[in-house]
Design a protein around this motif. Structure first.
Motif, PDB file in Angstrom:
ATOM      1  N   ARG A  58       0.824  -1.213   0.000  1.00 25.33           N
ATOM      2  CA  ARG A  58       0.000   0.000   0.000  1.00 25.33           C
ATOM      3  C   ARG A  58       0.859   1.265   0.000  1.00 25.33           C
ATOM      4  O   ARG A  58       0.477   2.285  -0.564  1.00 25.33           O
TER       5      ARG A  58
ATOM      6  N   ARG B 265      -2.038  -3.851  -7.494  1.00 23.87           N
ATOM      7  CA  ARG B 265      -2.554  -3.375  -6.208  1.00 23.87           C
ATOM      8  C   ARG B 265      -3.986  -3.894  -5.980  1.00 23.87           C
ATOM      9  O   ARG B 265      -4.346  -4.294  -4.879  1.00 23.87           O
TER      10      ARG B 265
ATOM     11  N   ALA C  14      -5.090  -6.361  -2.952  1.00 24.95           N
ATOM     12  CA  ALA C  14      -6.194  -6.014  -2.046  1.00 24.95           C
ATOM     13  C   ALA C  14      -7.225  -7.137  -1.996  1.00 24.95           C
ATOM     14  O   ALA C  14      -7.694  -7.511  -0.912  1.00 24.95           O
TER      15      ALA C  14
ATOM     16  N   GLU D 219      -5.790 -10.022  -0.008  1.00 27.91           N
ATOM     17  CA  GLU D 219      -5.810  -9.783   1.433  1.00 27.91           C
ATOM     18  C   GLU D 219      -7.205  -9.956   2.017  1.00 27.91           C
ATOM     19  O   GLU D 219      -7.375 -10.624   3.035  1.00 27.91           O
ATOM     20  N   GLU D 220      -8.206  -9.354   1.394  1.00 24.64           N
ATOM     21  CA  GLU D 220      -9.562  -9.497   1.924  1.00 24.64           C
ATOM     22  C   GLU D 220     -10.050 -10.937   1.800  1.00 24.64           C
ATOM     23  O   GLU D 220     -10.757 -11.419   2.679  1.00 24.64           O
TER      24      GLU D 220
ATOM     25  N   VAL E 257     -13.364  -3.350  -3.139  1.00 23.27           N
ATOM     26  CA  VAL E 257     -12.182  -4.131  -3.533  1.00 23.27           C
ATOM     27  C   VAL E 257     -12.509  -4.976  -4.768  1.00 23.27           C
ATOM     28  O   VAL E 257     -11.713  -5.040  -5.709  1.00 23.27           O
TER      29      VAL E 257
END
Length: 172
Positions: free
Chosen positions: A78, A88, A92, A95-96, A111
């Motif tokens: 980030r 990116r 994201a 990660e989620e 996202v």
């Protein structure tokens, strides 16, 4: 640290993984860029604390030409300026998708919509499958305490006939 278990020594796990590993390897042939795949696999492995997979994906990405700067900055993507907007968005989503328990409803619409701006449906599906698969392999490796550090780049890039034999395809 030594491993608690060798999944390929178990007939049940070996039979299961004999089907899952080749299925997971098909993702490498998808239209999702290979560099994005390695960055996502590395980030998921960092989040899950899977040393074996961090070792593997760092080395495989470096062997494929990924820069040390980008690999070193994956954990702080980030704040880093070295990743594309598409990368990116994939990070994201990864990660989620890895931290599902952290938010009600799973991956947020923001996202998902950002990822959908950069990837077509086929690539999005490959990304979703990569997130799910990496989380599976990370959990097996962390629970069984598979040690890190001895991976040789590309050592698992083989077909299903070699599963379970030393130095051949096992777990991501």
């Amino acid at each position: 640290m030594s491993a608690r278990l060798n999944p390929f020594a178990s007939p049940t796990a070996g039979a299961f993984l004999k089907h899952l590993v080749p299925a997971a390897m098909t993702l490498k042939e998808s239209s999702l860029p290979r560099s994005t795949q390695e960055l996502v696999a590395l980030r998921i492995s960092q989040i899950n604390g899977c040393g074996f997979c961090v070792d593997m994906h760092t080395k495989d990405a470096a062997a494929a030409g990924e820069s040390a700067v980008r690999l070193n900055l994956v954990a702080a993507w980030r704040e880093a300026t070295v990743f594309t907007e598409a990368e990116r968005a994939a990070l994201a989503l990864a990660e989620e998708g890895t931290r599902l328990a952290d938010r009600a409803g799973g991956v947020s619409d923001d996202v998902w919509n950002e990822a959908a701006k950069h990837y077509d449906e086929e690539q999005l599906m490959a990304l979703v499958l990569l997130v799910a698969t990496m989380n599976f392999f990370n959990r097996v490796n962390v629970i069984s305490r598979r040690p890190a550090g001895d991976y040789v780049p590309g050592q698992y890039e083989v077909g299903p006939a070699h599963l379970g034999k030393p130095g051949t395809a096992e777990m991501s």
